[in-house]
Design a protein around this motif. Structure first.
Motif, PDB file in Angstrom:
ATOM      1  N   ILE A  29       0.847  -1.200   0.000  1.00  0.00           N
ATOM      2  CA  ILE A  29       0.000   0.000   0.000  1.00  0.00           C
ATOM      3  C   ILE A  29       0.883   1.250   0.000  1.00  0.00           C
ATOM      4  N   LEU A  30       1.977   1.225   0.766  1.00  0.00           N
ATOM      5  CA  LEU A  30       2.895   2.366   0.799  1.00  0.00           C
ATOM      6  C   LEU A  30       3.510   2.600  -0.580  1.00  0.00           C
ATOM      7  N   TRP A  31       3.977   1.513  -1.213  1.00  0.00           N
ATOM      8  CA  TRP A  31       4.558   1.639  -2.556  1.00  0.00           C
ATOM      9  C   TRP A  31       3.553   2.233  -3.526  1.00  0.00           C
ATOM     10  N   ALA A  32       2.336   1.723  -3.523  1.00  0.00           N
ATOM     11  CA  ALA A  32       1.317   2.199  -4.457  1.00  0.00           C
ATOM     12  C   ALA A  32       0.928   3.643  -4.188  1.00  0.00           C
ATOM     13  N   SER A  33       1.066   4.095  -2.930  1.00  0.00           N
ATOM     14  CA  SER A  33       0.660   5.467  -2.592  1.00  0.00           C
ATOM     15  C   SER A  33       1.534   6.519  -3.271  1.00  0.00           C
ATOM     16  N   GLY A  34       2.701   6.105  -3.776  1.00  0.00           N
ATOM     17  CA  GLY A  34       3.579   7.066  -4.435  1.00  0.00           C
ATOM     18  C   GLY A  34       3.479   7.042  -5.950  1.00  0.00           C
ATOM     19  N   LEU A  53       9.586   0.218  -7.743  1.00  0.00           N
ATOM     20  CA  LEU A  53       9.486  -0.930  -6.850  1.00  0.00           C
ATOM     21  C   LEU A  53      10.849  -1.270  -6.248  1.00  0.00           C
ATOM     22  N   PHE A  54      11.885  -1.292  -7.094  1.00  0.00           N
ATOM     23  CA  PHE A  54      13.241  -1.559  -6.592  1.00  0.00           C
ATOM     24  C   PHE A  54      13.737  -0.411  -5.722  1.00  0.00           C
ATOM     25  N   PHE A  55      13.426   0.821  -6.112  1.00  0.00           N
ATOM     26  CA  PHE A  55      13.838   1.982  -5.319  1.00  0.00           C
ATOM     27  C   PHE A  55      13.174   1.938  -3.942  1.00  0.00           C
ATOM     28  N   PHE A  56      11.900   1.581  -3.925  1.00  0.00           N
ATOM     29  CA  PHE A  56      11.164   1.471  -2.660  1.00  0.00           C
ATOM     30  C   PHE A  56      11.772   0.384  -1.776  1.00  0.00           C
ATOM     31  N   ALA A  57      12.161  -0.732  -2.398  1.00  0.00           N
ATOM     32  CA  ALA A  57      12.696  -1.864  -1.636  1.00  0.00           C
ATOM     33  C   ALA A  57      14.027  -1.535  -0.967  1.00  0.00           C
TER      34      ALA A  57
END
Length: 228
Positions: free
Chosen positions: A33-38, A58-62
Motif C-alpha cells: 500500500i505504501l509503494w502504491a501510494s507514491g 518498486l526496486f527503489f522502494f525496496a
C-alpha cells in the motif's frame, strides 16, 4: 485495514469496495500500500512507461524506502494495532472479541482480563447473529475487534452497524484478520525483520505453501493491477 489482497478483492466485490471507501478510518496494512501510494502520477503515463517507471520505483522502494516519495509514511497492520491497544488500554472492561480460531479469544481474555469484557468464538452466521448482538450488549463493551478475515469481517460490521448503534454501547468496530490467532499462539506471525523488509509474504509462502495462489494475488497480481 486495507492490504493488497483486500484491494484485489475489490475488483470483483463492489459491496466490499464501497464499505472500504466509506470507512471512518483506514489503516495501510502492508508495504504494498505504501509503494502504491507514491504512484498516483502514473495515471497520466502510457502503459509502456507505467511498467518502466513502476518496476524502477518498486526496486527503489525496496532498497531506498526512506527517500521514496510516498503519500503514506508508515504501515500500521491490524495485528500491530490490536496488540498495541491491548497493551496500552486502560484497566477497564470495555473490549469485545468476535471470531478467531476456537480458543484464541478465550486465551486473550484470560491474559487481558482487566480490559476484555466478553468474547464470542462460535459460528458467525445468520442463525447466531441475534445471539452475538445480545452477548455484545450484555458485555457493555465500547470497542469491538472482529477477526473473521476479509471481506467477511468488514461485511459483518457493515451489515450490523445499525444494530450495534441501537442495541449496544459499541463506539468503534475494527476488522483485524488473524490477530487473535497470532496473539494466542495458534498461528505464528513472521519475525519482525521479515515484516520490516516487506517480506512477510515470503515467510507465509515458506510456512504455508498451499497459500501460494493467494500470496501471488497479493504480490504479483497487485503489482500488475497497479501498473495496468
Amino acid at each position: 485495514t486495507p492490504n493488497p489482497e483486500m484491494i484485489m478483492e475489490c475488483r470483483t466485490n463492489k459491496d466490499f469496495e464501497n464499505i472500504l471507501q466509506n470507512a471512518d478510518i483506514s489503516l495501510a496494512d502492508g508495504n504494498g500500500i505504501l509503494w502504491a501510494s507514491g504512484l498516483d502520477f502514473l495515471q497520466w503515463k502510457s502503459k509502456h512507461w507505467k511498467w518502466i517507471i513502476g518496476i524502477y520505483s518498486l526496486f527503489f522502494f525496496a532498497f531506498f524506502r526512506k527517500f521514496y516519495n510516498k503519500k503514506i509514511e508508515k504501515p500500521l497492520c491490524g495485528s500491530d494495532l490490536f496488540t498495541q491497544y491491548l497493551s496500552s488500554a486502560e484497566n477497564k472492561k470495555h473490549i469485545f472479541l468476535l471470531g478467531g480460531m476456537k480458543g484464541s479469544a478465550k486465551y486473550i481474555t484470560k491474559k487481558y482480563s482487566a480490559q476484555i469484557s466478553g468474547y464470542f468464538d462460535g459460528m458467525v452466521n445468520k442463525e447466531n447473529n441475534n445471539k452475538i448482538i445480545e452477548e455484545i450488549k450484555k458485555s457493555g463493551a465500547t470497542v469491538l475487534f472482529v477477526a473473521l478475515g476479509a471481506p467477511k469481517q468488514e461485511l459483518w460490521i457493515h451489515q450490523n452497524r445499525k444494530l450495534l448503534e441501537q442495541n449496544t454501547t459499541i463506539k468503534v468496530a475494527l476488522g483485524v484478520g488473524g490477530s487473535f490467532d497470532f496473539v494466542s499462539g495458534h498461528q505464528t506471525r513472521s519475525p519482525k525483520i521479515w515484516r520490516t523488509l516487506g517480506l512477510e509474504w515470503g515467510y507465509r509462502l515458506w510456512k504455508q505453501p498451499e497459500r501460494a495462489g493467494r500470496i501471488w494475488n497479493a504480490t504479483g497480481g497487485f503489482i500488475k493491477e497497479i501498473l495496468q
